[in-house]
Design a protein around this motif. Structure first.
Motif, PDB file in Angstrom:
ATOM      1  N   PHE A 293      18.438 -12.029 -17.308  1.00  0.00           N
ATOM      2  CA  PHE A 293      18.723 -11.873 -18.735  1.00  0.00           C
ATOM      3  C   PHE A 293      19.386 -10.521 -18.975  1.00  0.00           C
ATOM      4  O   PHE A 293      19.083  -9.536 -18.299  1.00  0.00           O
ATOM      5  CB  PHE A 293      17.429 -11.993 -19.550  1.00  0.00           C
ATOM      6  N   CYS A 294      20.285 -10.496 -19.946  1.00  0.00           N
ATOM      7  CA  CYS A 294      21.009  -9.277 -20.269  1.00  0.00           C
ATOM      8  C   CYS A 294      20.037  -8.206 -20.779  1.00  0.00           C
ATOM      9  O   CYS A 294      19.260  -8.458 -21.698  1.00  0.00           O
ATOM     10  CB  CYS A 294      22.057  -9.596 -21.332  1.00  0.00           C
ATOM     11  N   SER A 295      20.101  -7.013 -20.183  1.00  0.00           N
ATOM     12  CA  SER A 295      19.178  -5.945 -20.605  1.00  0.00           C
ATOM     13  C   SER A 295      19.629  -5.320 -21.923  1.00  0.00           C
ATOM     14  O   SER A 295      18.915  -4.524 -22.516  1.00  0.00           O
ATOM     15  CB  SER A 295      19.085  -4.874 -19.525  1.00  0.00           C
ATOM     16  N   ASN A 296      20.811  -5.674 -22.401  1.00  0.00           N
ATOM     17  CA  ASN A 296      21.308  -5.145 -23.680  1.00  0.00           C
ATOM     18  C   ASN A 296      20.898  -6.032 -24.851  1.00  0.00           C
ATOM     19  O   ASN A 296      20.390  -5.535 -25.860  1.00  0.00           O
ATOM     20  CB  ASN A 296      22.833  -5.009 -23.627  1.00  0.00           C
ATOM     21  N   CYS A 297      21.095  -7.381 -24.724  1.00  0.00           N
ATOM     22  CA  CYS A 297      20.835  -8.259 -25.872  1.00  0.00           C
ATOM     23  C   CYS A 297      19.760  -9.303 -25.592  1.00  0.00           C
ATOM     24  O   CYS A 297      19.345 -10.014 -26.506  1.00  0.00           O
ATOM     25  CB  CYS A 297      22.125  -8.924 -26.334  1.00  0.00           C
ATOM     26  N   GLY A 298      19.330  -9.448 -24.327  1.00  0.00           N
ATOM     27  CA  GLY A 298      18.214 -10.353 -24.024  1.00  0.00           C
ATOM     28  C   GLY A 298      18.587 -11.802 -23.783  1.00  0.00           C
ATOM     29  O   GLY A 298      17.727 -12.605 -23.434  1.00  0.00           O
TER      30      GLY A 298
ATOM     31  N   ASP B 163      27.464 -10.986 -15.815  1.00  0.00           N
ATOM     32  CA  ASP B 163      28.118 -10.770 -17.102  1.00  0.00           C
ATOM     33  C   ASP B 163      27.306 -11.448 -18.196  1.00  0.00           C
ATOM     34  O   ASP B 163      26.740 -12.522 -17.982  1.00  0.00           O
ATOM     35  CB  ASP B 163      29.529 -11.372 -17.086  1.00  0.00           C
ATOM     36  N   CYS B 164      27.283 -10.823 -19.360  1.00  0.00           N
ATOM     37  CA  CYS B 164      26.613 -11.416 -20.504  1.00  0.00           C
ATOM     38  C   CYS B 164      27.658 -12.103 -21.390  1.00  0.00           C
ATOM     39  O   CYS B 164      28.501 -11.424 -21.972  1.00  0.00           O
ATOM     40  CB  CYS B 164      25.865 -10.353 -21.297  1.00  0.00           C
ATOM     41  N   PRO B 165      27.631 -13.454 -21.482  1.00  0.00           N
ATOM     42  CA  PRO B 165      28.623 -14.150 -22.310  1.00  0.00           C
ATOM     43  C   PRO B 165      28.455 -13.826 -23.789  1.00  0.00           C
ATOM     44  O   PRO B 165      29.395 -13.965 -24.567  1.00  0.00           O
ATOM     45  CB  PRO B 165      28.336 -15.635 -22.058  1.00  0.00           C
ATOM     46  N   SER B 166      27.263 -13.380 -24.188  1.00  0.00           N
ATOM     47  CA  SER B 166      26.998 -13.137 -25.604  1.00  0.00           C
ATOM     48  C   SER B 166      27.531 -11.773 -26.066  1.00  0.00           C
ATOM     49  O   SER B 166      28.366 -11.695 -26.954  1.00  0.00           O
ATOM     50  CB  SER B 166      25.486 -13.240 -25.831  1.00  0.00           C
ATOM     51  N   CYS B 167      27.095 -10.685 -25.414  1.00  0.00           N
ATOM     52  CA  CYS B 167      27.520  -9.352 -25.882  1.00  0.00           C
ATOM     53  C   CYS B 167      28.590  -8.728 -24.978  1.00  0.00           C
ATOM     54  O   CYS B 167      29.017  -7.606 -25.217  1.00  0.00           O
ATOM     55  CB  CYS B 167      26.318  -8.413 -26.003  1.00  0.00           C
ATOM     56  N   LYS B 168      28.993  -9.461 -23.920  1.00  0.00           N
ATOM     57  CA  LYS B 168      30.097  -9.056 -23.023  1.00  0.00           C
ATOM     58  C   LYS B 168      29.757  -7.869 -22.110  1.00  0.00           C
ATOM     59  O   LYS B 168      30.644  -7.320 -21.447  1.00  0.00           O
ATOM     60  CB  LYS B 168      31.387  -8.723 -23.810  1.00  0.00           C
TER      61      LYS B 168
HETATM   62 ZN   LIG Z   1      24.083  -9.277 -23.657  1.00  0.00          ZN
END
Ligand SMILES: [Zn+2]
Length: 345
Positions: free
Chosen positions: A180-185, A198-203
């Protein structure tokens, strides 16, 4: 520019880059660091066509990890950690597949399989510190699950294979624990042939992590400082060690850790060698530090004992002949190689 250089100048440039003395890199002689012959192809990881072609190359092979345990197979010529990709897919569904690189024998990958495909034999021992029960893949008696520490201690596999297993273990551990993205979860996806998420949500892009650890000998003339932690086997002493903290140089971390654990103050720090340590994803940075005090005051929460050992004693500990039964770490640990290098200085 190069066209204007004379042959004599070319020769000079080559000459300048030669080591000035016979030089053997110590890190290359230490388990998990003996990774000769692997080209990581890092500049090609973002080319999906190139990576797909490696994947279908007939000489492509993969390591398999079931959770954090390497899977080995019994063959007529001995134990082997490499599988064809279709053989690996027959064992279980890949959770991740990462490109390790290419050796002279072909492309090399690492596959992560879910640990639920293995069964554990017997009942858990409530008093055991480590779960030593056998794990196995049902209906596959040709496959063995053996932890990497035991493989390295046994020393029966090629050193370069063990180094690639270490590379794979640390990388796959990172994937397993960074889903899971450590920036947006939100869930992240694998990219760059397994070397990025890569995080598809927050890039946001996330890169595999290595945790640096300093491990060192404080040296006072003919003596060096070693300690024993509460969990060491009888008679075992080793180099002091600790994690490097954000904002700290290697030298500062060495001086701080020695001082915290033993009360000894040190000045100059010299780097000797490093070792990838895949439990789970560290880099051990081996150093010597010149002691400027000699009176030991241990931190009892970290160490059970700490003392000075002479060169002669260190040589006896390395060869298992110390009269009081004191022992040095085994060859799988960088501490063994630091002690050996220091005792020969
Ligand atoms: Zn993210």
């Amino acid at each position: 520019v190069y066209g204007s250089l004379s042959t004599a100048q070319d020769d000079l440039i080559l000459e300048m880059q030669k080591p000035s003395r016979p030089y053997i890199e110590l890190s290359r002689q230490i388990p998990f660091g003996e990774n000769d012959g692997l080209n990581r192809l890092s500049e090609k990881r973002d080319d999906p066509v190139f990576v797909a072609a490696l994947r279908i190359d007939p000489s492509a092979r993969t390591l398999i990890f079931v959770g954090d345990i390497p899977l080995l197979r019994q063959t007529d010529s001995g134990i082997n950690p490499w599988f064809r990709l279709n053989e690996a897919e027959a064992v279980g569904t890949f959770r991740e597949l990462a490109l390790l690189g290419k050796t002279g024998e072909g492309p090399r990958f690492a596959a992560l399989l879910d640990e639920t495909i293995a069964v554990t034999e017997g009942e858990p021992d409530p008093n055991a510190m480590i779960d030593k029960r056998n794990r196995a893949i049902p209906a596959r008696p040709d496959l063995l699950l053996t932890d990497l520490r035991s493989i390295a201690l046994a020393g029966t596999l090629r050193p370069s294979w063990i180094a690639m297993q270490a590379q794979a273990k640390s990388l796959l551990f990172w994937h397993a624990s960074h889903r899971f993205c450590s920036n947006c979860g939100l869930p992240s996806i694998v990219a760059s042939a397994g070397w990025r998420r890569d995080c598809p949500s927050c890039k946001r892009m996330h890169f595999p992590r290595t945790d640096p650890v300093v491990i060192m000998l404080a040296v006072d003339g003919d003596r060096c400082l070693m300690g024993r932690s509460h969990r060491f086997g009888k008679g075992m002493y080793s180099a002091l060690a600790g994690f490097l903290e954000p904002g700290e140089t290697i030298e500062e971390a060495v001086r701080r850790e020695i001082s915290e654990e033993s009360g000894i103050l040190t000045s100059e720090v010299t780097y000797l060698a490093s070792q990838p340590w895949p439990f789970p994803a560290s880099l051990m940075i081996g150093c010597l530090a010149t002691a400027v005090t000699t009176e030991i005051k241990i931190d009892p929460s970290e160490l059970e004992d700490c003392r000075w050992f002479t060169r002669e004693e260190v040589l006896q500990m390395l060869s298992g002949t110390h009269s009081e039964g004191f022992l040095a770490p085994q060859k799988v640990a960088i501490a063994h190689h630091l002690l050996k290098a220091w005792s020969q200085l």
